[in-house]
Design a protein around this motif. Structure first.
Motif, PDB file in Angstrom:
ATOM      1  N   VAL A   1       0.860  -1.179   0.000  1.00  0.00           N
ATOM      2  CA  VAL A   1       0.000   0.000   0.000  1.00  0.00           C
ATOM      3  C   VAL A   1       0.898   1.231   0.000  1.00  0.00           C
ATOM      4  N   ASP A   2       0.740   2.056  -1.013  1.00  0.00           N
ATOM      5  CA  ASP A   2       1.525   3.287  -1.146  1.00  0.00           C
ATOM      6  C   ASP A   2       0.833   4.372  -0.335  1.00  0.00           C
TER       7      ASP A   2
ATOM      8  N   SER B   1      10.568   8.022   1.218  1.00  0.00           N
ATOM      9  CA  SER B   1      11.885   7.688   1.764  1.00  0.00           C
ATOM     10  C   SER B   1      11.827   6.775   2.992  1.00  0.00           C
ATOM     11  N   GLY B   2      10.654   6.404   3.436  1.00  0.00           N
ATOM     12  CA  GLY B   2      10.513   5.518   4.586  1.00  0.00           C
ATOM     13  C   GLY B   2      10.050   6.197   5.859  1.00  0.00           C
ATOM     14  N   LYS B   3       9.945   7.509   5.870  1.00  0.00           N
ATOM     15  CA  LYS B   3       9.541   8.218   7.089  1.00  0.00           C
ATOM     16  C   LYS B   3       8.022   8.237   7.261  1.00  0.00           C
ATOM     17  N   ARG B   4       7.294   8.619   6.223  1.00  0.00           N
ATOM     18  CA  ARG B   4       5.828   8.634   6.325  1.00  0.00           C
ATOM     19  C   ARG B   4       5.261   7.233   6.482  1.00  0.00           C
ATOM     20  N   SER B   5       5.876   6.256   5.828  1.00  0.00           N
ATOM     21  CA  SER B   5       5.364   4.891   5.965  1.00  0.00           C
ATOM     22  C   SER B   5       5.536   4.386   7.391  1.00  0.00           C
ATOM     23  N   ALA B   6       6.579   4.799   8.073  1.00  0.00           N
ATOM     24  CA  ALA B   6       6.762   4.421   9.483  1.00  0.00           C
ATOM     25  C   ALA B   6       5.686   5.071  10.344  1.00  0.00           C
TER      26      ALA B   6
ATOM     27  N   LEU C   1       2.439  -3.995   3.673  1.00  0.00           N
ATOM     28  CA  LEU C   1       3.696  -3.272   3.523  1.00  0.00           C
ATOM     29  C   LEU C   1       3.374  -1.856   3.067  1.00  0.00           C
ATOM     30  N   LEU C   2       3.824  -0.864   3.822  1.00  0.00           N
ATOM     31  CA  LEU C   2       3.553   0.524   3.498  1.00  0.00           C
ATOM     32  C   LEU C   2       4.782   1.156   2.860  1.00  0.00           C
TER      33      LEU C   2
END
Length: 164
Positions: free
Chosen positions: A57-58, A112-117, A107-108
């Motif tokens: 999921v984006d 760059s990996g910050k918003r998905s966290a 999986l989000l």
């Protein structure tokens, strides 16, 4: 940001590969005291999605998907919306539409990996039990000249993506 070594994909059993990736991600989450299930490298994320073990999921904005590119067949639940990247009040409802169940491996992916966290923390707080953030995101970390896409990330690693 530290890195996680990817699980070798030379194993013949996709279920073993998926189990190894998820175990490694959960162990890292425990070590780093993450409040969500864990983090996975882009290649491992693609292995999980390709095997049918997880959905991707984006969480980037619709504008980012349109103008920067996106992973084919990924779900979409924007963590932030519009060009000012304001918080999306409908994020959890959008995630519910993208994911079929709260116990599904999700999986989000963001830039760059910050918003998905951050989105993984919120999803976990809302009762999702197997939410992972994709390290490096779609575009990766800033490289020379303060530009993304040359150091790491989904696109840099040659994983599937399209641009509208």
């Amino acid at each position: 940001m530290s890195t996680v070594s990817t699980v070798t994909l030379t194993q013949s059993n996709p279920a073993e590969i998926a189990a190894g990736i998820l175990q490694q991600a959960r162990e890292r989450a425990r070590r780093e005291r993450l409040s969500y299930a864990g983090v996975v490298h882009p290649e491992d994320a693609w292995a999980l999605v390709s095997s049918g073990t997880a959905i991707l999921v984006d969480v980037r904005s619709a504008e980012e998907l349109k103008f920067v590119g996106h992973v084919p067949n990924a779900g979409h639940a924007a963590w932030q919306i519009g060009t000012p990247l304001a918080p999306n009040p409908d994020f959890l409802a959008d995630l519910e539409r993208a994911a079929s169940a709260k116990d599904q491996v999700i999986l989000l992916l963001c830039r760059s990996g910050k918003r998905s966290a951050a989105a993984a923390r919120a999803a976990t707080a809302a009762g999702y039990i197997s939410v992972f953030s994709v390290l490096e995101g779609f575009e990766g970390d800033l490289g020379t000249g303060s530009q993304r896409g040359s150091v790491n990330g989904w696109r840099h690693r040659g994983l599937p993506w399209v641009q509208d």
